[in-house]
Design a protein around this motif. Structure first.
Motif, PDB file in Angstrom:
ATOM      1  N   LEU A   8      -0.009  -4.859  -9.491  1.00 20.32           N
ATOM      2  CA  LEU A   8       1.102  -4.845  -8.539  1.00 20.32           C
ATOM      3  C   LEU A   8       0.604  -4.448  -7.161  1.00 20.32           C
ATOM      4  O   LEU A   8      -0.120  -3.454  -7.014  1.00 20.32           O
ATOM      5  CB  LEU A   8       2.173  -3.845  -8.964  1.00 20.32           C
ATOM      6  CG  LEU A   8       3.157  -4.221 -10.073  1.00 20.32           C
ATOM      7  CD1 LEU A   8       4.086  -3.042 -10.351  1.00 20.32           C
ATOM      8  CD2 LEU A   8       3.958  -5.457  -9.701  1.00 20.32           C
ATOM      9  N   VAL A   9       1.007  -5.221  -6.153  1.00 14.89           N
ATOM     10  CA  VAL A   9       0.847  -4.827  -4.756  1.00 14.89           C
ATOM     11  C   VAL A   9       2.247  -4.817  -4.154  1.00 14.89           C
ATOM     12  O   VAL A   9       2.900  -5.860  -4.072  1.00 14.89           O
ATOM     13  CB  VAL A   9      -0.069  -5.779  -3.977  1.00 14.89           C
ATOM     14  CG1 VAL A   9      -0.148  -5.351  -2.509  1.00 14.89           C
ATOM     15  CG2 VAL A   9      -1.460  -5.809  -4.596  1.00 14.89           C
ATOM     16  N   LEU A  10       2.713  -3.648  -3.747  1.00 14.80           N
ATOM     17  CA  LEU A  10       4.071  -3.465  -3.250  1.00 14.80           C
ATOM     18  C   LEU A  10       4.026  -3.233  -1.750  1.00 14.80           C
ATOM     19  O   LEU A  10       3.388  -2.288  -1.280  1.00 14.80           O
ATOM     20  CB  LEU A  10       4.723  -2.276  -3.948  1.00 14.80           C
ATOM     21  CG  LEU A  10       4.670  -2.316  -5.483  1.00 14.80           C
ATOM     22  CD1 LEU A  10       5.150  -0.996  -6.062  1.00 14.80           C
ATOM     23  CD2 LEU A  10       5.480  -3.486  -6.017  1.00 14.80           C
ATOM     24  N   ALA A  11       4.670  -4.109  -1.002  1.00 19.60           N
ATOM     25  CA  ALA A  11       4.693  -4.013   0.454  1.00 19.60           C
ATOM     26  C   ALA A  11       6.013  -3.386   0.886  1.00 19.60           C
ATOM     27  O   ALA A  11       7.051  -4.061   0.910  1.00 19.60           O
ATOM     28  CB  ALA A  11       4.507  -5.389   1.084  1.00 19.60           C
TER      29      ALA A  11
ATOM     30  N   LEU B 255       1.739  -0.422  -0.146  1.00 19.85           N
ATOM     31  CA  LEU B 255       1.412  -0.577   1.269  1.00 19.85           C
ATOM     32  C   LEU B 255       2.635  -0.203   2.108  1.00 19.85           C
ATOM     33  O   LEU B 255       3.757  -0.593   1.776  1.00 19.85           O
ATOM     34  CB  LEU B 255       1.009  -2.017   1.578  1.00 19.85           C
ATOM     35  CG  LEU B 255      -0.101  -2.642   0.723  1.00 19.85           C
ATOM     36  CD1 LEU B 255      -0.340  -4.091   1.148  1.00 19.85           C
ATOM     37  CD2 LEU B 255      -1.381  -1.840   0.824  1.00 19.85           C
ATOM     38  N   HIS B 256       2.398   0.519   3.202  1.00 25.03           N
ATOM     39  CA  HIS B 256       3.519   0.901   4.056  1.00 25.03           C
ATOM     40  C   HIS B 256       3.079   0.891   5.512  1.00 25.03           C
ATOM     41  O   HIS B 256       1.877   1.036   5.818  1.00 25.03           O
ATOM     42  CB  HIS B 256       4.035   2.293   3.675  1.00 25.03           C
ATOM     43  CG  HIS B 256       3.065   3.398   3.979  1.00 25.03           C
ATOM     44  ND1 HIS B 256       3.072   4.093   5.170  1.00 25.03           N
ATOM     45  CD2 HIS B 256       2.056   3.936   3.248  1.00 25.03           C
ATOM     46  CE1 HIS B 256       2.118   4.997   5.162  1.00 25.03           C
ATOM     47  NE2 HIS B 256       1.476   4.930   4.006  1.00 25.03           N
ATOM     48  N   PRO B 257       4.022   0.711   6.447  1.00 25.89           N
ATOM     49  CA  PRO B 257       3.663   0.750   7.867  1.00 25.89           C
ATOM     50  C   PRO B 257       3.188   2.144   8.271  1.00 25.89           C
ATOM     51  O   PRO B 257       3.839   3.147   7.967  1.00 25.89           O
ATOM     52  CB  PRO B 257       4.973   0.382   8.577  1.00 25.89           C
ATOM     53  CG  PRO B 257       5.832  -0.264   7.537  1.00 25.89           C
ATOM     54  CD  PRO B 257       5.448   0.389   6.242  1.00 25.89           C
ATOM     55  N   LEU B 258       2.070   2.195   8.953  1.00 22.25           N
ATOM     56  CA  LEU B 258       1.524   3.471   9.415  1.00 22.25           C
ATOM     57  C   LEU B 258       2.527   4.213  10.286  1.00 22.25           C
ATOM     58  O   LEU B 258       2.682   5.435  10.180  1.00 22.25           O
ATOM     59  CB  LEU B 258       0.233   3.214  10.199  1.00 22.25           C
ATOM     60  CG  LEU B 258      -0.435   4.422  10.857  1.00 22.25           C
ATOM     61  CD1 LEU B 258      -0.892   5.430   9.811  1.00 22.25           C
ATOM     62  CD2 LEU B 258      -1.619   3.973  11.718  1.00 22.25           C
ATOM     63  N   ALA B 259       3.227   3.480  11.147  1.00 22.95           N
ATOM     64  CA  ALA B 259       4.149   4.110  12.088  1.00 22.95           C
ATOM     65  C   ALA B 259       5.320   4.794  11.404  1.00 22.95           C
ATOM     66  O   ALA B 259       5.936   5.701  11.975  1.00 22.95           O
ATOM     67  CB  ALA B 259       4.669   3.063  13.074  1.00 22.95           C
TER      68      ALA B 259
ATOM     69  N   ALA C 250      -1.731   2.927   4.202  1.00 28.48           N
ATOM     70  CA  ALA C 250      -1.011   2.705   5.452  1.00 28.48           C
ATOM     71  C   ALA C 250      -1.590   1.503   6.182  1.00 28.48           C
ATOM     72  O   ALA C 250      -2.811   1.330   6.244  1.00 28.48           O
ATOM     73  CB  ALA C 250      -1.098   3.945   6.330  1.00 28.48           C
ATOM     74  N   LEU C 251      -0.709   0.679   6.743  1.00 29.92           N
ATOM     75  CA  LEU C 251      -1.129  -0.494   7.503  1.00 29.92           C
ATOM     76  C   LEU C 251      -0.700  -0.324   8.957  1.00 29.92           C
ATOM     77  O   LEU C 251       0.492  -0.110   9.235  1.00 29.92           O
ATOM     78  CB  LEU C 251      -0.496  -1.766   6.908  1.00 29.92           C
ATOM     79  CG  LEU C 251      -1.064  -3.095   7.403  1.00 29.92           C
ATOM     80  CD1 LEU C 251      -2.497  -3.269   6.911  1.00 29.92           C
ATOM     81  CD2 LEU C 251      -0.210  -4.255   6.911  1.00 29.92           C
ATOM     82  N   PRO C 252      -1.655  -0.388   9.907  1.00 22.01           N
ATOM     83  CA  PRO C 252      -1.292  -0.205  11.316  1.00 22.01           C
ATOM     84  C   PRO C 252      -0.675  -1.469  11.909  1.00 22.01           C
ATOM     85  O   PRO C 252      -0.707  -2.548  11.317  1.00 22.01           O
ATOM     86  CB  PRO C 252      -2.640   0.099  11.971  1.00 22.01           C
ATOM     87  CG  PRO C 252      -3.626  -0.656  11.134  1.00 22.01           C
ATOM     88  CD  PRO C 252      -3.107  -0.590   9.713  1.00 22.01           C
TER      89      PRO C 252
END
Length: 255
Positions: A119-122, A206-210, A229-231
């Motif tokens: 699983l990859v959860l965005a 995965l989640h937004p860094l901000a 975290a994804l920038p």
């Protein structure tokens, strides 16, 4: 485009399929979205391309049929996805789910474990959400009764979400959109979070860094869920930062 009947009435789920190596990779979109539009760049990115990929639209959304007689619970979404994947000959798939699609992916893995290997959860929904009339997403839609939503709420949602989201949300069946939002806000029993914690397979969130880390990120890590975290992105990670999303997803799938 391919399709499969997934209900006793013959209602069909449809998906865009890209040929490639097995095991298959399945992409599931969020509320009011459609997988071919949201995931085309990711599925064809050099870091992710080459795998058999099913960009699947949930029943009631996008290219799929929009029956008005379905409950559109997360469990029902998972079961109809399972029926489509079984018809397509898919087992032990790598499932990438965004937002509501991530919630459905968790329920799919919980109810149909033979179908999901990773699983990859965005930025997926894990917990109940309180209805909030001023918000544009599931919490805002869920603040209306279905009668209110069909009688004018849908038009107000169109104004709130803006032209980008509405370009795919307008394809959803009105009943499917409202009922899915209500059940997403209500969450499952046990919750998607509890299901995720109990799964015995590689899982990445995965989640937004901000936005900062998701609630109880330490609890997710303790259960073996990678939190990344994804920038340079908001909630639509794969659209806002396609290269970063592809790199993070590829790393998660290789871990």
């Amino acid at each position: 485009m391919r399709e499969a009947p997934v209900t006793p009435n013959g209602d069909r789920i449809r998906w865009v399929e890209l040929p490639g190596a097995e095991p298959a990779r399945v992409y599931l979109h969020g509320l009011g979205a459609t997988s071919p539009a949201y995931f085309a760049a990711a599925a064809t990115h050099p870091l992710l391309a080459g795998r058999r990929s099913l960009l699947l639209d949930l029943l009631g959304f996008g290219l799929s049929d929009r029956p008005a007689d379905r409950a559109y619970t997360l469990e029902e979404h998972a079961d109809t996805v399972a029926a489509a994947l079984t018809a397509a000959g898919v087992e032990a798939a790598e499932v990438v789910g965004h937002s509501m699609g991530g919630a459905v992916a968790i329920v799919l893995a919980h109810r149909h474990p033979r179908l999901v290997a990773r699983l990859v959860l965005a930025d997926a929904n894990l917990d109940p959400i309180a209805p909030a009339p001023a918000r544009p997403g599931s919490s805002g839609i869920a603040s209306w009764t279905e009668a209110e939503f069909l009688a004018g709420g849908r038009e107000q949602v169109a104004e709130r979400v803006g032209p980008f989201w509405w370009s795919t949300m307008r394809l959803a069946g009105p009943e499917a959109l409202h009922r899915s939002a209500v059940h997403l806000a209500r969450a499952t029993v046990p919750t998607m979070r509890d299901m995720l914690l109990g799964l015995d397979l590689p899982r990445t969130f995965l989640h937004p860094l901000a936005d900062g880390e998701p609630r109880d990120a330490d609890g997710l890590r303790a259960a073996g869920v990678r939190v990344v975290a994804l920038p340079d992105c908001g909630h639509n990670l794969m659209i806002d930062n396609p290269d970063g999303f592809a790199a993070a997803a590829a790393a998660a799938l290789a871990a």
